[in-house]
Design an enzyme around this catalytic site. Sequence first.
Site, short mmCIF file in Angstrom:
data_model
loop_
_atom_site.label_atom_id
_atom_site.label_comp_id
_atom_site.label_asym_id
_atom_site.label_seq_id
_atom_site.Cartn_x
_atom_site.Cartn_y
_atom_site.Cartn_z
N GLU A 169 -39.00 -68.73 -0.51
CA GLU A 169 -37.88 -68.73 -1.47
C GLU A 169 -38.20 -67.73 -2.59
OE1 GLU A 169 -37.62 -72.23 -3.88
OE2 GLU A 169 -35.53 -71.88 -4.45
N HIS A 173 -32.83 -83.10 -3.02
CA HIS A 173 -33.79 -83.77 -3.91
C HIS A 173 -33.10 -84.90 -4.67
CE1 HIS A 173 -36.84 -80.59 -3.32
NE2 HIS A 173 -35.80 -79.79 -3.23
N HIS A 228 -41.72 -76.38 1.09
CA HIS A 228 -40.90 -75.25 0.63
C HIS A 228 -41.73 -73.97 0.83
CE1 HIS A 228 -38.58 -78.33 -1.39
NE2 HIS A 228 -37.75 -77.45 -1.93
N HIS A 238 -32.11 -81.14 3.28
CA HIS A 238 -32.71 -80.58 2.06
C HIS A 238 -31.94 -81.00 0.81
CE1 HIS A 238 -35.67 -77.58 0.44
NE2 HIS A 238 -34.95 -77.90 -0.62
N ASP A 259 -29.84 -78.72 -1.66
CA ASP A 259 -30.97 -78.60 -2.58
C ASP A 259 -30.77 -79.48 -3.83
OD1 ASP A 259 -33.47 -77.72 -3.24
OD2 ASP A 259 -32.92 -75.65 -3.70
N ASP A 260 -30.12 -78.94 -4.85
CA ASP A 260 -29.89 -79.68 -6.10
C ASP A 260 -28.44 -79.51 -6.56
OD1 ASP A 260 -32.71 -80.45 -6.58
OD2 ASP A 260 -33.00 -78.29 -6.80
ZN LIG Z 1 -35.68 -77.72 -2.61
#
Ligand SMILES: [Zn+2]
Length: 333
Positions: free
Chosen positions: A199, A19, A196, A17, A277-278
């Site tokens: 969340e 990006h 996704h 996961h 994630d980021d």
């Molecule tokens: Zn994500």
Amino acid sequence: MEPLGPDLKALPKAHLHLHLTGGMRPTTLVELAAEQGRKLPAGLLDPASVDLDATQLRGWHKFQRLYDAARTVLVGPAEVQRVVHEIVEDQAAAGVGWLELQVDPSSYAGRLGGLHATVEIVLDALRNDLGVGTGLVLAGNRTRHPSEAETLARLARRFDGVVGLGLSNDETRGDTRDFEKAFRLARDGGLIAVPHAGELRGAGSVQLAVERLGAQRLGHGVRAVEDPALLELLADLEVCCEVNPVSNVALHVHKSVADNPWRELRAAGVPVAVGADDPLLFRADLLANYAALGAGDHELADLARCSIRASTAPADVRASMLAGVDAWLARPG
Ligand SMILES: [Zn+2]
């Protein structure tokens, strides 16, 4: 106490996961912006200075604006290639043997010569001799018309290195059911479904992602714990939750990492793969996300195994990574 760092690096794991823009090094963002004479928003230089409460619309917009601002420095193929190369280098340094990078090609197509060219450029940049096996996930945007995700699904089927179809952006917008066709196209083409869900929305959203989209993994999925029957379903179907503990705190899904339900998910038999994630916005790479869990060696090995088993890595890669996890656990000292 010995820092966890070196041990975590040596643990073989799959990173499922991450990006593209969110995986950019902060230093690269600053360098590219300076080269291009762009002024970056203060929140990108010091993300801790902004409150990204994504449970409120304003907070999600703030997050999205920062993300979009970061993406503006990726002006052409050279910049995208550089960022992907650096992402792969960072994964190699973190002991990642298999990476699945998530990209919404529509966000880059205008500057990279179209959707097809975008996928080619990213796939090409992912090839490496650093020992990191890679796959690409094309992510549809749930705030756009579902036909765009269908286009991506058709595109994804044409490339060997594309392994899955995702669905991202504001979970509170768009109707998951509208994306059934896109995910059917993807699954019929041998791709995995990795939307996704769970969340910003709760168990109902996860249920839809599994039942309607055939999700084999869930981006986040943490809110599945709100419904015990759903946990049973995820365990039965072996649907893996890609859990991003630091991201969840930054976006106010959880107050602290201690609230992350990864142990509850594992106890229910649901596979959990830790992700970053980021990291550009949350300032925590994969190792920091693992470290934040406060897990013991056996738990860490279990999470690493989950990530490897839930990946699309070829059987021989998985076998050798799993053997590496056993060796890590049996290491002296
Ligand atoms: Zn994500």
